[in-house]
Design a protein around this motif. Structure first.
Motif, mmCIF file in Angstrom:
data_model
loop_
_atom_site.group_PDB
_atom_site.id
_atom_site.type_symbol
_atom_site.label_atom_id
_atom_site.label_comp_id
_atom_site.label_asym_id
_atom_site.label_seq_id
_atom_site.Cartn_x
_atom_site.Cartn_y
_atom_site.Cartn_z
ATOM 1 N N VAL A 139 31.420 44.540 35.021
ATOM 2 C CA VAL A 139 31.200 45.874 35.557
ATOM 3 C C VAL A 139 30.410 45.784 36.853
ATOM 4 N N ILE A 140 29.461 44.873 36.911
ATOM 5 C CA ILE A 140 28.619 44.689 38.086
ATOM 6 C C ILE A 140 28.842 43.283 38.623
ATOM 7 N N GLY A 141 29.089 43.185 39.910
ATOM 8 C CA GLY A 141 29.275 41.864 40.511
ATOM 9 C C GLY A 141 30.229 41.914 41.675
ATOM 10 N N GLU A 142 30.614 40.742 42.141
ATOM 11 C CA GLU A 142 31.504 40.625 43.284
ATOM 12 C C GLU A 142 32.903 41.110 42.957
ATOM 13 N N LEU A 143 33.602 41.563 43.983
ATOM 14 C CA LEU A 143 35.010 41.893 43.834
ATOM 15 C C LEU A 143 35.793 40.601 43.675
ATOM 16 N N SER A 144 36.829 40.647 42.883
ATOM 17 C CA SER A 144 37.663 39.457 42.716
ATOM 18 C C SER A 144 38.539 39.287 43.940
ATOM 19 N N GLY A 145 38.904 38.036 44.225
ATOM 20 C CA GLY A 145 39.760 37.744 45.368
ATOM 21 C C GLY A 145 41.200 38.094 45.074
ATOM 22 N N ILE A 146 41.895 38.528 46.097
ATOM 23 C CA ILE A 146 43.311 38.850 45.975
ATOM 24 C C ILE A 146 44.102 37.585 46.237
ATOM 25 N N VAL A 147 45.098 37.318 45.411
ATOM 26 C CA VAL A 147 45.925 36.128 45.602
ATOM 27 C C VAL A 147 46.854 36.374 46.785
ATOM 28 N N VAL A 148 46.778 35.478 47.765
ATOM 29 C CA VAL A 148 47.630 35.541 48.952
ATOM 30 C C VAL A 148 48.409 34.239 48.992
ATOM 31 N N GLY A 149 49.674 34.283 48.619
ATOM 32 C CA GLY A 149 50.459 33.049 48.530
ATOM 33 C C GLY A 149 49.907 32.191 47.404
ATOM 34 N N ASP A 150 49.506 30.971 47.731
ATOM 35 C CA ASP A 150 48.945 30.068 46.732
ATOM 36 C C ASP A 150 47.433 29.998 46.800
ATOM 37 N N SER A 151 46.811 30.832 47.632
ATOM 38 C CA SER A 151 45.361 30.806 47.752
ATOM 39 C C SER A 151 44.812 32.203 47.554
ATOM 40 N N ALA A 152 43.526 32.346 47.736
ATOM 41 C CA ALA A 152 42.898 33.648 47.535
ATOM 42 C C ALA A 152 42.065 34.006 48.742
ATOM 43 N N ALA A 153 41.962 35.282 48.974
ATOM 44 C CA ALA A 153 41.075 35.814 49.995
ATOM 45 C C ALA A 153 40.306 36.933 49.330
ATOM 46 N N SER A 154 39.062 37.104 49.702
ATOM 47 C CA SER A 154 38.303 38.199 49.111
ATOM 48 C C SER A 154 38.872 39.507 49.623
ATOM 49 N N MET B 156 23.839 37.438 30.328
ATOM 50 C CA MET B 156 23.259 38.766 30.403
ATOM 51 C C MET B 156 24.227 39.752 31.059
ATOM 52 N N SER B 157 24.873 39.304 32.155
ATOM 53 C CA SER B 157 25.813 40.151 32.867
ATOM 54 C C SER B 157 26.998 40.527 31.975
ATOM 55 N N ARG B 158 27.496 39.553 31.203
ATOM 56 C CA ARG B 158 28.625 39.800 30.307
ATOM 57 C C ARG B 158 28.245 40.805 29.232
ATOM 58 N N LEU B 159 27.066 40.663 28.666
ATOM 59 C CA LEU B 159 26.594 41.591 27.641
ATOM 60 C C LEU B 159 26.481 43.009 28.197
ATOM 61 N N LEU B 160 25.914 43.125 29.384
ATOM 62 C CA LEU B 160 25.788 44.437 30.021
ATOM 63 C C LEU B 160 27.170 45.045 30.264
ATOM 64 N N SER B 161 28.111 44.234 30.716
ATOM 65 C CA SER B 161 29.469 44.718 30.949
ATOM 66 C C SER B 161 30.099 45.255 29.671
ATOM 67 N N LEU B 162 29.907 44.542 28.565
ATOM 68 C CA LEU B 162 30.460 44.996 27.286
ATOM 69 C C LEU B 162 29.791 46.267 26.788
ATOM 70 N N VAL B 163 28.474 46.354 26.973
ATOM 71 C CA VAL B 163 27.730 47.552 26.546
ATOM 72 C C VAL B 163 28.224 48.783 27.309
ATOM 73 N N ILE B 164 28.614 48.591 28.556
ATOM 74 C CA ILE B 164 29.126 49.709 29.356
ATOM 75 C C ILE B 164 30.611 49.947 29.078
ATOM 76 N N ALA B 165 31.396 48.881 29.007
ATOM 77 C CA ALA B 165 32.850 49.008 28.922
ATOM 78 C C ALA B 165 33.347 49.529 27.575
ATOM 79 N N ILE B 166 32.747 49.117 26.481
ATOM 80 C CA ILE B 166 33.250 49.535 25.164
ATOM 81 C C ILE B 166 33.179 51.055 24.988
ATOM 82 N N PRO B 167 32.024 51.693 25.209
ATOM 83 C CA PRO B 167 32.018 53.154 25.089
ATOM 84 C C PRO B 167 32.884 53.833 26.159
ATOM 85 N N ALA B 168 32.952 53.235 27.354
ATOM 86 C CA ALA B 168 33.773 53.825 28.421
ATOM 87 C C ALA B 168 35.247 53.825 28.042
ATOM 88 N N VAL B 169 35.731 52.744 27.429
ATOM 89 C CA VAL B 169 37.125 52.684 26.992
ATOM 90 C C VAL B 169 37.382 53.734 25.917
#
Length: 141
Positions: free
Chosen positions: A106-121, A1-14
């Protein structure tokens, strides 16, 4: 559902943002002849790595100088067009391509930033959460 909503928003926005994106790219190129996009490795859903795409707002190589990716008010590494893009968050528009590619929603958590070989939010890196000093974490970026 989240993916579908993201596409419905992102396609016209692009489609709507494309002409503005072309103008912004032209302004970035005319200002300093550097690359249009800033790419940053991130960690997404289930630990999958991807590259987030943003319009470049800082001088070429700025992440290797000064405070790295940490930006303060009046930072001289920010380009003239970069000030405008950041002020109105227009530098984030290319992330719609990450949404279309399935790397982000479009809606959800921020992705983690890669720090070295690991990630931090993003919250851990920029607030110093998760242990350790903020300045030490920023040195890793």
């Amino acid at each position: 559902m989240s993916r579908l909503l993201s596409l419905v928003i992102a396609i016209p926005a692009v489609i709507f943002a494309l002409p503005f994106g072309v103008l912004i790219a032209l302004f970035i190129i005319l200002e300093d002849r550097g690359p249009v996009f800033f790419l940053q490795d991130r960690i997404g859903w289930r630990g999958r790595r991807f590259r987030v795409v943003k319009f470049r707002t800082m001088s070429v190589g700025a992440q290797s100088t000064g405070l790295g990716l940490n930006v303060s008010r009046g930072d001289s590494r920010i380009t003239r067009i970069g000030h405008w893009l950041r002020r109105f968050s227009v530098d984030e528009l290319p992330q719609l391509l990450n949404v279309l590619g399935g790397d982000m929603n479009v809606i959800g958590e921020l992705s983690g930033i890669v720090v070295g070989d690991s990630a931090a939010s993003g919250l851990q890196v920029f607030t110093g959460g998760g242990g350790g000093e903020l300045t030490e974490k920023m040195k890793l970026l």
